[in-house]
Scaffold this active site. Structure first.
Site, mmCIF file in Angstrom:
data_model
loop_
_atom_site.group_PDB
_atom_site.id
_atom_site.type_symbol
_atom_site.label_atom_id
_atom_site.label_comp_id
_atom_site.label_asym_id
_atom_site.label_seq_id
_atom_site.Cartn_x
_atom_site.Cartn_y
_atom_site.Cartn_z
ATOM 1 N N LYS A 1 -12.000 -4.741 3.396
ATOM 2 C CA LYS A 1 -11.353 -3.988 4.465
ATOM 3 C C LYS A 1 -12.236 -2.795 4.813
ATOM 4 O O LYS A 1 -12.613 -2.013 3.939
ATOM 5 C CB LYS A 1 -9.976 -3.528 3.994
ATOM 6 C CG LYS A 1 -9.195 -2.774 5.055
ATOM 7 C CD LYS A 1 -7.803 -2.440 4.527
ATOM 8 C CE LYS A 1 -6.986 -1.663 5.537
ATOM 9 N NZ LYS A 1 -5.662 -1.313 4.989
ATOM 10 N N CYS B 1 -3.629 6.263 0.966
ATOM 11 C CA CYS B 1 -3.313 4.979 0.335
ATOM 12 C C CYS B 1 -3.120 5.084 -1.168
ATOM 13 O O CYS B 1 -3.014 4.060 -1.853
ATOM 14 C CB CYS B 1 -4.411 3.971 0.641
ATOM 15 S SG CYS B 1 -4.692 3.735 2.406
ATOM 16 N N LYS C 1 -10.772 -7.731 7.081
ATOM 17 C CA LYS C 1 -10.099 -6.932 8.107
ATOM 18 C C LYS C 1 -11.021 -5.809 8.542
ATOM 19 O O LYS C 1 -11.579 -5.149 7.671
ATOM 20 C CB LYS C 1 -8.802 -6.364 7.515
ATOM 21 C CG LYS C 1 -8.009 -5.509 8.491
ATOM 22 C CD LYS C 1 -6.758 -4.942 7.815
ATOM 23 C CE LYS C 1 -5.976 -4.092 8.821
ATOM 24 N NZ LYS C 1 -4.787 -3.495 8.260
ATOM 25 N N CYS D 1 0.864 -1.184 0.000
ATOM 26 C CA CYS D 1 0.000 0.000 0.000
ATOM 27 C C CYS D 1 0.901 1.235 0.000
ATOM 28 O O CYS D 1 2.126 1.112 0.086
ATOM 29 C CB CYS D 1 -0.923 0.028 1.206
ATOM 30 S SG CYS D 1 -2.260 1.252 1.004
HETATM 31 ZN ZN LIG Z 1 -3.085 2.077 2.958
#
Ligand SMILES: [Zn+2]
Length: 333
Positions: A203, A128, A256, A118
């Site tokens: 996520k 990100c 996650k 990332c």
């Molecule tokens: Zn990230």
């Protein structure tokens, strides 16, 4: 009263209970996350007692510890020497993660080295992806918006750079659309057809990441991650995210965080039973257990093993946990 059905009959003694255990947590289910930084020694992370930012040398020691307790894999997060708008160290030959991969694969080749892919730890803005400003500005997007497609090129570069140093698995975590396809095509083009992708497919924009942001020094300098990470209220969207990553060729899936998302782990596992699945028990989950057990309010060992078992019961084949070293110890004794 005449009771025929008495489930307690099967719980009358420990051996019988052991025979009927449905879910067994194993040391080999665990993946240990490690933070690496330049310099020497160990820097404690105050919100995560027992977890440190490690130098490359210390990282090797920590990996040896994990390997000797039977933990098969680690996942690496790097803290660069310098941050910039696109995060150049992320794909530089002598980046901190690159150094660590080379050393670990040289000294302990049997350990599976997974790398987080990332931009957030490497960019000066902590986001990100590439931001819509400066030389990257595109009038069709708001100022400061994360530009998806230009970010994909960097993610592919990072993955290739990690594979080049010997990474066994790359794990894109940025929730960019098309990240799996871009990385797959990058890896294949560079000859790494056998490097698997473990996609952080599902996520959430979770508040459980707080301590990690101290650890990886990757907190966004402004705004939040809600334009790419998912709304904690959504589960149908998780199916869509996972399906797209499967279509794009991910080898494994991840959900996650873990503890507050056991239902999500279950539905994703049921939808893609053929895909090995990981769940990431995140820093906030770890910090809560640590804090409550430091106060003597809960039993750290029992609570941790119960939660890890629950994550596996929900459908995870692999569990990334800051408790991995302790858990391996507890499971062995
Ligand atoms: Zn990230």
């Amino acid at each position: 009263m005449k009771l025929i059905n008495r489930p307690r009959r099967l719980r009358t003694n420990p051996t019988l209970r052991m025979m009927l255990t449905e879910t067994e947590l194993n040391i080999r289910d665990l993946i240990y996350p490690i933070f690496i930084r330049h310099g020497s020694g160990r820097t404690p992370i105050s919100s995560m007692p027992g977890i440190y930012q490690l130098s490359v040398k210390e990282c090797l020691r920590e990996t040896e510890k994990a390997a000797s307790s039977g933990i098969p894999a680690i996942i690496l997060f790097g803290i660069p020497a310098k941050k910039d708008p696109i995060g150049v160290e992320n794909f530089s030959e002598n980046g901190i993660v690159q150094q660590a991969i080379r050393l670990i694969k040289k000294e302990i080749p049997e350990v599976v080295v997974i790398t987080d892919v990332c931009l957030c730890e490497y960019t000066d803005h902590g986001h990100c992806g590439i931001l819509n400003r400066g030389e990257h500005f595109q009038a069709s997007f708001p100022e400061g918006f994360i530009l998806n497609d230009p970010t994909l090129d960097i993610l592919a570069k990072v993955a290739i750079s990690h594979a080049n140093c010997g990474a066994d698995i790359v794990a894109p975590s940025g929730m960019m659309d098309g990240m799996v396809a871009a990385i797959r095509s990058g890896l294949d083009g560079a000859g790494f057809i056998n490097t698997p992708i473990l996609s952080y497919a599902v996520k959430y924009a979770s508040s459980f990441y707080g301590p990690f942001r101290d650890a990886a020094e990757g907190a966004p300098k402004f705004g939040n991650r809600k334009s790419h990470q998912m709304d904690p209220a959504n589960i149908r969207e998780a199916m869509r995210e996972a399906a797209l990553d499967v279509e794009e060729g991910t080898d494994m899936l991840m959900v996650k965080p873990a503890l507050a998302y056991l239902d999500v782990i279950r539905v994703v596992k049921d939808a893609f039973p053929e895909k090995p699945m990981a769940a990431y028990s995140v820093s906030g989950e770890y910090a809560m257990i640590k804090a409550a057990s430091a106060k003597g309010w809960i039993d750290e060992k029992k609570v941790t093993l119960e939660i890890l078992t629950a994550i596996k019961r929900a459908g995870a084949d692999m569990i990334i946990s800051y408790h991995a070293l302790d858990a391996a110890d507890w499971l062995a004794n």
